[in-house]
Design an enzyme around this catalytic site. Structure first.
Site, PDB file in Angstrom:
ATOM      1  N   HIS A   1      -7.322 -55.123 -53.273  1.00  0.00           N
ATOM      2  CA  HIS A   1      -8.480 -55.615 -54.008  1.00  0.00           C
ATOM      3  C   HIS A   1      -9.502 -56.291 -53.098  1.00  0.00           C
ATOM      4  CE1 HIS A   1      -5.967 -55.872 -57.990  1.00  0.00           C
ATOM      5  NE2 HIS A   1      -6.291 -54.641 -57.662  1.00  0.00           N
TER       6      HIS A   1
HETATM    7  C1  LIG Z   1      -4.095 -47.923 -53.586  1.00  0.00           C
HETATM    8  C2  LIG Z   1      -5.020 -48.680 -54.513  1.00  0.00           C
HETATM    9  C3  LIG Z   1      -4.584 -49.001 -55.794  1.00  0.00           C
HETATM   10  C4  LIG Z   1      -5.424 -49.699 -56.655  1.00  0.00           C
HETATM   11  N1  LIG Z   1      -4.983 -49.970 -57.916  1.00  0.00           N
HETATM   12  C5  LIG Z   1      -5.799 -50.556 -58.797  1.00  0.00           C
HETATM   13  C6  LIG Z   1      -5.398 -50.740 -60.150  1.00  0.00           C
HETATM   14  O1  LIG Z   1      -4.286 -50.372 -60.560  1.00  0.00           O
HETATM   15  N2  LIG Z   1      -6.271 -51.364 -60.983  1.00  0.00           N
HETATM   16  C7  LIG Z   1      -7.498 -51.803 -60.582  1.00  0.00           C
HETATM   17  O2  LIG Z   1      -8.249 -52.364 -61.399  1.00  0.00           O
HETATM   18  N3  LIG Z   1      -7.912 -51.620 -59.303  1.00  0.00           N
HETATM   19  C8  LIG Z   1      -7.101 -51.008 -58.411  1.00  0.00           C
HETATM   20  N4  LIG Z   1      -7.510 -50.812 -57.118  1.00  0.00           N
HETATM   21  C9  LIG Z   1      -8.817 -51.375 -56.711  1.00  0.00           C
HETATM   22  C10 LIG Z   1      -9.980 -50.528 -57.188  1.00  0.00           C
HETATM   23  O3  LIG Z   1      -9.701 -49.167 -56.907  1.00  0.00           O
HETATM   24  C11 LIG Z   1     -11.245 -50.975 -56.404  1.00  0.00           C
HETATM   25  O4  LIG Z   1     -11.442 -52.374 -56.591  1.00  0.00           O
HETATM   26  C12 LIG Z   1     -12.485 -50.271 -56.914  1.00  0.00           C
HETATM   27  O5  LIG Z   1     -12.334 -48.874 -56.768  1.00  0.00           O
HETATM   28  C13 LIG Z   1     -13.697 -50.736 -56.119  1.00  0.00           C
HETATM   29  O6  LIG Z   1     -14.807 -49.938 -56.472  1.00  0.00           O
HETATM   30  P1  LIG Z   1     -16.002 -49.750 -55.468  1.00  0.00           P
HETATM   31  O7  LIG Z   1     -17.022 -48.933 -56.207  1.00  0.00           O
HETATM   32  O8  LIG Z   1     -16.402 -51.068 -54.924  1.00  0.00           O
HETATM   33  O9  LIG Z   1     -15.411 -48.945 -54.221  1.00  0.00           O
HETATM   34  P2  LIG Z   1     -14.771 -47.485 -54.157  1.00  0.00           P
HETATM   35  O10 LIG Z   1     -14.056 -47.153 -55.427  1.00  0.00           O
HETATM   36  O11 LIG Z   1     -13.997 -47.474 -52.871  1.00  0.00           O
HETATM   37  O12 LIG Z   1     -16.026 -46.528 -54.056  1.00  0.00           O
HETATM   38  C14 LIG Z   1     -16.750 -46.382 -52.865  1.00  0.00           C
HETATM   39  C15 LIG Z   1     -17.317 -44.970 -52.872  1.00  0.00           C
HETATM   40  O13 LIG Z   1     -18.283 -44.837 -51.831  1.00  0.00           O
HETATM   41  C16 LIG Z   1     -18.069 -43.608 -51.187  1.00  0.00           C
HETATM   42  N5  LIG Z   1     -18.642 -43.733 -49.846  1.00  0.00           N
HETATM   43  C17 LIG Z   1     -18.182 -44.445 -48.803  1.00  0.00           C
HETATM   44  N6  LIG Z   1     -18.997 -44.325 -47.745  1.00  0.00           N
HETATM   45  C18 LIG Z   1     -20.006 -43.541 -48.129  1.00  0.00           C
HETATM   46  C19 LIG Z   1     -21.166 -43.050 -47.478  1.00  0.00           C
HETATM   47  N7  LIG Z   1     -21.459 -43.366 -46.218  1.00  0.00           N
HETATM   48  N8  LIG Z   1     -22.004 -42.250 -48.188  1.00  0.00           N
HETATM   49  C20 LIG Z   1     -21.730 -41.931 -49.487  1.00  0.00           C
HETATM   50  N9  LIG Z   1     -20.640 -42.365 -50.145  1.00  0.00           N
HETATM   51  C21 LIG Z   1     -19.788 -43.162 -49.479  1.00  0.00           C
HETATM   52  C22 LIG Z   1     -16.575 -43.406 -51.211  1.00  0.00           C
HETATM   53  O14 LIG Z   1     -16.244 -42.053 -51.044  1.00  0.00           O
HETATM   54  C23 LIG Z   1     -16.240 -43.918 -52.622  1.00  0.00           C
HETATM   55  O15 LIG Z   1     -16.328 -42.919 -53.603  1.00  0.00           O
HETATM   56  C24 LIG Z   1      -6.717 -50.102 -56.237  1.00  0.00           C
HETATM   57  C25 LIG Z   1      -7.162 -49.760 -54.950  1.00  0.00           C
HETATM   58  C26 LIG Z   1      -6.327 -49.057 -54.105  1.00  0.00           C
HETATM   59  C27 LIG Z   1      -6.835 -48.675 -52.733  1.00  0.00           C
END
Ligand SMILES: Cc1cc2nc3c(=O)[nH]c(=O)nc-3n(C[C@H](O)[C@H](O)[C@H](O)COP(=O)(O)OP(=O)(O)OC[C@H]3O[C@@H](n4cnc5c(N)ncnc54)[C@H](O)[C@@H]3O)c2cc1C
Length: 153
Positions: free
Chosen positions: A90
């Site tokens: 997280h």
């Molecule tokens: C193994 C694991 C298990 C988890 N389990 C849970 C759970 O059970 N419940 C829960 O609530 N949360 C869980 N989480 C946490 C949750 O997945 C994250 O907090 C959430 O996905 C964060 O969202 P975000 O949009 O900040 O980042 P992300 O979901 O990481 O999205 C970032 C996006 O940006 C894209 N990206 C990166 N760099 C670039 C670039 N240069 N150009 C274009 N696109 C790019 C990536 O491909 C990705 O699609 C888990 C995380 C992990 C790793």
């Protein structure tokens, strides 16, 4: 048996280390960097140790535990925790929403200070970590900011 401190107070940092964007940044999580976080971990470990000693749980375990936390000093408990603990995936708050003078990267509408036309809308702008899973709050944040963008704010 395990536990999660739900409100950690330690903060890490991420630094750009090269003008080459392909180079990964230096990430310093700084886990257990405050006395409060260390105290929370020790309290959690002591509680687990007491639960391990209860007749109910002793009746369910087949043999001695690899680590009997009740017998360990605080220093040994902390060392064991540092060696065997992990995160629950997280990470957040690396572009924190806060006043610029307090280390903030984005304002209340998630606009990046000093960069016109750029917003950051993901878990990195959380002002601090939520005490539960981060995925739903990330979706809620995106929903809210979509409304701001559509309203021209
Ligand atoms: C193994 C694991 C298990 C988890 N389990 C849970 C759970 O059970 N419940 C829960 O609530 N949360 C869980 N989480 C946490 C949750 O997945 C994250 O907090 C959430 O996905 C964060 O969202 P975000 O949009 O900040 O980042 P992300 O979901 O990481 O999205 C970032 C996006 O940006 C894209 N990206 C990166 N760099 C670039 C670039 N240069 N150009 C274009 N696109 C790019 C990536 O491909 C990705 O699609 C888990 C995380 C992990 C790793």
């Amino acid at each position: 048996m395990g536990f999660n401190p739900g409100r950690p107070t330690s903060t890490g940092r991420i630094d750009i280390v090269s003008p080459d964007p392909a180079q990964p940044p230096r990430i310093q999580p700084n886990y257990l960097g405050t006395a409060a976080d260390v105290a929370a971990v020790l309290a959690g470990a002591r509680l687990i140790g007491r639960l391990q000693q209860t007749p109910a749980l002793r009746g369910l375990t087949l043999g001695p535990l690899a680590v009997g936390s009740a017998a360990l000093t605080d220093e040994a408990l902390l060392a064991d925790f540092r060696a065997r603990s992990g995160t629950v995936y997280h990470p957040c708050g690396s572009c924190r929403r806060a006043p610029e003078g307090q280390g903030g990267v984005v304002d209340a509408s998630l606009r990046v200070y000093g960069v016109h036309g750029l917003r950051v809308v993901d878990a990195s702008v959380f002002p601090n970590i939520t005490s539960a899973n981060t995925q739903a709050p990330t979706v809620m944040l995106a929903w809210k900011v979509t409304e701001l963008v559509l309203a021209g704010r």
